[in-house]
Motif scaffolding. Structure first.
Motif, short mmCIF file in Angstrom:
data_model
loop_
_atom_site.label_atom_id
_atom_site.label_comp_id
_atom_site.label_asym_id
_atom_site.label_seq_id
_atom_site.Cartn_x
_atom_site.Cartn_y
_atom_site.Cartn_z
N LEU A 39 0.83 -1.21 0.00
CA LEU A 39 0.00 0.00 0.00
C LEU A 39 0.86 1.26 0.00
CD1 LEU A 39 -2.70 -1.08 2.61
CD2 LEU A 39 -2.83 -1.23 0.12
N ASP A 40 0.46 2.24 -0.79
CA ASP A 40 1.12 3.55 -0.80
C ASP A 40 0.52 4.43 0.28
OD1 ASP A 40 2.78 2.97 -2.98
OD2 ASP A 40 1.20 3.49 -4.42
N VAL A 41 1.35 5.23 0.90
CA VAL A 41 0.89 6.20 1.89
C VAL A 41 1.36 7.59 1.48
CG1 VAL A 41 0.67 4.64 3.85
CG2 VAL A 41 2.88 5.63 3.33
N TYR A 42 0.64 8.60 1.94
CA TYR A 42 0.89 9.97 1.49
C TYR A 42 0.99 10.90 2.69
CZ TYR A 42 -0.56 7.86 -2.90
OH TYR A 42 -0.65 7.04 -3.99
N TRP A 43 1.69 12.02 2.47
CA TRP A 43 1.95 12.99 3.54
C TRP A 43 1.69 14.39 3.01
CZ3 TRP A 43 3.80 10.22 7.80
CH2 TRP A 43 4.24 8.93 7.51
N GLY A 47 4.36 17.19 6.82
CA GLY A 47 4.81 15.92 7.34
C GLY A 47 3.77 15.12 8.08
N GLN A 48 2.48 15.38 7.85
CA GLN A 48 1.41 14.63 8.51
C GLN A 48 0.86 13.56 7.57
OE1 GLN A 48 -0.82 18.26 9.51
NE2 GLN A 48 -0.85 17.54 11.62
N LEU A 49 0.43 12.46 8.15
CA LEU A 49 -0.13 11.34 7.41
C LEU A 49 -1.53 11.69 6.92
CD1 LEU A 49 0.59 8.41 6.62
CD2 LEU A 49 -0.51 7.68 8.75
N ILE A 50 -1.80 11.46 5.62
CA ILE A 50 -3.10 11.79 5.05
C ILE A 50 -3.61 10.60 4.23
CG2 ILE A 50 -2.73 14.29 5.02
CD1 ILE A 50 -1.94 14.08 2.10
N GLU A 51 -4.80 10.77 3.65
CA GLU A 51 -5.40 9.73 2.83
C GLU A 51 -4.89 9.82 1.39
OE1 GLU A 51 -6.97 7.43 4.18
OE2 GLU A 51 -7.27 8.34 6.13
N PRO A 52 -4.94 8.71 0.64
CA PRO A 52 -5.49 7.41 1.02
C PRO A 52 -4.54 6.58 1.86
CG PRO A 52 -4.76 7.39 -1.26
CD PRO A 52 -4.60 8.79 -0.79
N ASN A 53 -5.09 5.68 2.62
CA ASN A 53 -4.38 4.68 3.44
C ASN A 53 -3.76 5.26 4.70
OD1 ASN A 53 -4.95 2.58 1.57
ND2 ASN A 53 -3.17 3.16 0.34
N GLY A 189 -4.50 16.65 10.18
CA GLY A 189 -3.91 16.46 8.86
C GLY A 189 -4.95 16.06 7.83
N ARG A 190 -5.76 15.05 8.14
CA ARG A 190 -6.79 14.60 7.20
C ARG A 190 -7.93 15.60 7.11
NH1 ARG A 190 -5.30 9.43 9.43
NH2 ARG A 190 -7.08 9.33 10.84
N LEU A 191 -8.19 16.32 8.21
CA LEU A 191 -9.21 17.37 8.16
C LEU A 191 -8.79 18.48 7.19
CD1 LEU A 191 -11.77 18.79 9.20
CD2 LEU A 191 -10.38 19.72 11.08
N MET A 195 -10.68 19.65 3.62
CA MET A 195 -11.09 21.04 3.41
C MET A 195 -10.51 21.60 2.12
SD MET A 195 -10.71 22.51 7.32
CE MET A 195 -11.10 24.21 6.81
N LEU A 196 -9.23 21.31 1.86
CA LEU A 196 -8.60 21.80 0.63
C LEU A 196 -9.23 21.16 -0.60
CD1 LEU A 196 -4.85 21.82 1.75
CD2 LEU A 196 -6.30 23.81 1.32
N GLN A 197 -9.56 19.87 -0.51
CA GLN A 197 -10.20 19.19 -1.64
C GLN A 197 -11.60 19.73 -1.88
OE1 GLN A 197 -9.93 15.06 -0.53
NE2 GLN A 197 -7.86 14.82 -1.39
N LYS A 198 -12.32 20.00 -0.81
CA LYS A 198 -13.68 20.51 -0.94
C LYS A 198 -13.68 21.90 -1.57
CE LYS A 198 -17.86 21.39 1.77
NZ LYS A 198 -18.47 21.34 3.14
N GLU A 199 -12.72 22.74 -1.20
CA GLU A 199 -12.64 24.09 -1.73
C GLU A 199 -11.91 24.15 -3.07
OE1 GLU A 199 -10.68 26.30 1.28
OE2 GLU A 199 -12.25 25.99 2.79
#
Length: 375
Positions: A39-43, A47-53, A189-191, A195-199
């Protein structure tokens, strides 16, 4: 008598449900690894862990911690845990595509999850509804993870007077917060990512007070009046304070002290040092676009300058045969025609039999215009 029977049946059902549910072992991740799925993970740029995974990695680390680290661990920095930490990191790399530089974040997250598991065990099984200590037996659900000796040692530490004082202080500080966090396990981080994706924003991060306000909005979607008051105060301060101010805008608005090693309103994984480094290494899209435009303008200017220089060289070279070298002024005795010619502003001797013209073009003396003395 009936009440006692009902209570006994309820306890039995609760215990059966607890056993049936089982503990989290993340079989999906392990089985995927056996099929070659990593699985790939993203930051984010802080430096905070975000989605996906992102949530999957967090849950996987929690499962590893419960299996590898004893609940009696009091100091996460204890060197005796190095072997277990190395095993945890190895398992993470086997299941996730993750860089070595992320090890520090993952180990800090593991320590945080261990403390959370210890708190859960204490509040769930060792305290009654009034917060009084209960001498409970080892839950059947965790018999595969916790030995009987570890459970007894864990209970003894929770009853220690020093631990009780520290626990009471922390509990009092955390009780009845004025501005409770309302986003559950989402994290800042995920919040911020959602928010950035929604806007559909081109920015890579949001101000601390913007995140802080959104994290305190419940299911109704309407923030409390007290939260809005703090947010508006932050907006006013942002217009007057310098960006380099040592105390954050949110801390000023809340009138609370800063804590070392954390940034209020940014959540786990962000520190003042890492925030400044990430800002320097990861400029926003707007800044990158401005830099590209400046570099393109500089490149265009250099290209025009080069073309103009080439045109001048061509013009000077084409006119060299029109220079009149037959003019014979009164020359002082001892100076030859050749010396006078080569000391003129048109040509300069640079070596035996070689000269430069005014444009820097290297010529041989045999290329000199007709009528000039050759060396």
């Amino acid at each position: 008598m009936a009440d006692d029977q009902h209570e006994e049946v309820s306890k039995k059902v609760s215990a059966e449900e607890e056993i049936r549910r089982g503990i989290t072992v993340m079989r999906r991740v392990v089985q995927g690894r056996s099929r070659g799925i990593i699985l790939d993970v993203y930051w984010n740029n802080q430096g905070q862990l975000i989605e996906p995974n992102g949530h999957t990695l967090t849950s996987f680390i929690g499962a590893l911690v419960r299996n590898e680290i004893p609940i009696t661990c009091d100091d996460w920095r204890n060197k005796e845990l190095n072997e277990s930490k190395e095993k945890i990191w190895s398992e993470i790399k086997r299941c996730f595509n993750i860089e070595e530089e992320r090890r520090g974040f993952c180990m800090k997250l593991a320590g945080k999850l261990l403390r959370g598991f210890q708190t859960f065990l204490s509040s769930k099984f060792l305290k009654d509804a009034d917060g009084n200590f209960v001498d409970a037996e080892l839950p059947k659900k965790y018999e595969s993870l916790i030995s009987a000796e570890e459970w007894e040692a864990f209970k003894s530490k929770r009853q220690d007077p020093v631990f009780q004082r520290i626990s009471a202080t922390n509990r009092e500080r955390a009780s009845s917060p004025a501005y409770p966090y309302r986003k559950g396990r989402v994290g800042y981080g995920r919040l911020e990512q959602s928010m950035l994706q929604k806007e559909e924003s081109s920015e890579t991060s949001l101000p601390e007070h913007v995140l802080w306000k959104e994290a305190r909005v419940g299911k109704s979607g309407v923030p409390q009046e007290e939260v809005l008051h703090v947010y508006q105060k932050c907006e006013e301060l942002s217009q007057s304070l310098s960006p380099d101010d040592t105390k954050g805008i949110l801390s000023r608005a809340l009138d609370v002290p800063e804590y070392s090693g954390r940034v209020r309103g940014k959540g786990f994984g962000v520190t003042p040092t890492s925030l400044s480094i990430k800002k320097g290494k990861a400029p926003s899209n707007r800044e990158l676009h401005a830099r590209l435009e400046a570099m393109q303008a500089e490149l265009d200017a250099l290209r025009r300058e080069r073309e103009a220089s080439a045109s001048t060289v061509y013009r000077d070279a084409s006119d060299k045969n029109s220079i009149n070298c037959t003019f014979q002024p009164n020359i002082p005795e001892g100076i030859s025609h050749c010396q006078l010619y080569l000391s003129s502003p048109y040509y300069r001797m640079v070596g035996k039999g070689k000269v430069h013209n005014v444009s820097g073009v290297l010529l041989h003396t045999r290329e000199l215009p007709a009528g000039c003395l050759k060396v």
